[in-house]
Motif scaffolding. Structure first.
Motif, mmCIF file in Angstrom:
data_model
loop_
_atom_site.group_PDB
_atom_site.id
_atom_site.type_symbol
_atom_site.label_atom_id
_atom_site.label_comp_id
_atom_site.label_asym_id
_atom_site.label_seq_id
_atom_site.Cartn_x
_atom_site.Cartn_y
_atom_site.Cartn_z
ATOM 1 N N CYS A 32 0.845 -1.187 0.000
ATOM 2 C CA CYS A 32 0.000 0.000 0.000
ATOM 3 C C CYS A 32 0.881 1.238 0.000
ATOM 4 O O CYS A 32 1.806 1.355 0.811
ATOM 5 N N THR A 33 0.580 2.152 -0.923
ATOM 6 C CA THR A 33 1.315 3.421 -0.965
ATOM 7 C C THR A 33 0.361 4.610 -0.842
ATOM 8 O O THR A 33 0.706 5.723 -1.227
ATOM 9 N N ASN A 34 -0.821 4.364 -0.302
ATOM 10 C CA ASN A 34 -1.781 5.436 -0.098
ATOM 11 C C ASN A 34 -1.292 6.345 1.037
ATOM 12 O O ASN A 34 -0.325 6.027 1.725
ATOM 13 N N ILE A 35 -1.992 7.422 1.280
ATOM 14 C CA ILE A 35 -1.522 8.495 2.159
ATOM 15 C C ILE A 35 -1.125 8.018 3.559
ATOM 16 O O ILE A 35 -0.055 8.374 4.057
ATOM 17 N N GLU A 92 2.011 5.930 3.229
ATOM 18 C CA GLU A 92 3.113 6.767 2.743
ATOM 19 C C GLU A 92 3.651 7.664 3.854
ATOM 20 O O GLU A 92 4.864 7.809 4.012
ATOM 21 N N GLU A 115 2.289 -2.331 -6.477
ATOM 22 C CA GLU A 115 1.826 -1.181 -5.714
ATOM 23 C C GLU A 115 0.307 -1.186 -5.759
ATOM 24 O O GLU A 115 -0.288 -1.341 -6.825
ATOM 25 N N GLU A 159 -3.388 0.778 -4.242
ATOM 26 C CA GLU A 159 -3.892 2.060 -3.757
ATOM 27 C C GLU A 159 -4.215 2.030 -2.268
ATOM 28 O O GLU A 159 -3.875 2.940 -1.541
ATOM 29 N N CYS A 160 -4.877 0.970 -1.810
ATOM 30 C CA CYS A 160 -5.253 0.910 -0.403
ATOM 31 C C CYS A 160 -5.583 -0.529 -0.029
ATOM 32 O O CYS A 160 -6.258 -1.229 -0.774
ATOM 33 N N CYS A 198 -5.448 1.088 7.492
ATOM 34 C CA CYS A 198 -4.831 2.368 7.838
ATOM 35 C C CYS A 198 -4.516 2.497 9.323
ATOM 36 O O CYS A 198 -3.786 3.401 9.727
#
Length: 164
Positions: free
Chosen positions: A87-90, A93, A125, A127-128, A132
């Motif tokens: 995951c490279t979402n906010i 990241e 990669e 998105e989500c 989280c």
């Protein structure tokens, strides 16, 4: 329904799976159909196999393609034995996913959407991953790995390469 492109084992599984839906709603089994066909095909789907699923479920081919191309759990190209989705979402990241990605790329010697020469690992990669609460996160197969560090990545790769 007989379909020469799907194995008897897949057809038997789908026939049982489809019993949970009204006969006129066979297309509701498309996720499971793609999942078992992909598993039997060493982790990826071909156009021919997606067409066979469409025929078996009485769906248009484009409807099956739409599902297979939208969801990251389906692979349209051959993949390694272990697919590592990072995951490279906010949230990830901001909590070090970049460092994890760099570490994975260096250790595996591959970039995103590539497979190691030995066929063991594919790096992707995403998105989500919906985790989280414990970033950074990756998913390998059905297993989530949370609060990743380079050291954790090393342990995971060692375990997957050599087993326990």
């Amino acid at each position: 329904m007989m379909n020469n492109k799907l194995s008897p084992a897949v057809q038997k599984h789908l026939d049982q799976w489809l019993l949970r839906y009204p006969p006129e709603q066979k297309r509701s089994g498309v996720f499971e159909a793609l999942r078992v066909v992909q598993a039997e095909n060493k982790g990826s789907l071909s156009v021919e196999l997606m067409n066979a699923v469409a025929e078996y479920l009485g769906m248009s081919q484009i409807a099956v393609y739409e599902v297979a191309t939208f969801y990251s759990l389906y692979h349209l190209n051959p993949v390694g034995q272990h697919v590592i989705d990072v995951c490279t979402n906010i949230s990830c990241e901001l909590n070090g996913a970049g460092e994890i990605v760099k570490h994975l790329k260096k250790n595996l010697g591959i970039d995103f959407n590539e497979t190691t020469a030995d066929g063991k690992f594919t790096l992707r990669e995403v998105e989500c991953l919906g985790a989280c609460v414990a970033p950074p996160v990756c998913q390998i197969g059905h297993q989530y790995h949370e609060k990743l560090t380079p050291q954790k990545i090393d342990e995971i790769l060692k375990e997957l390469t050599h087993g326990k």
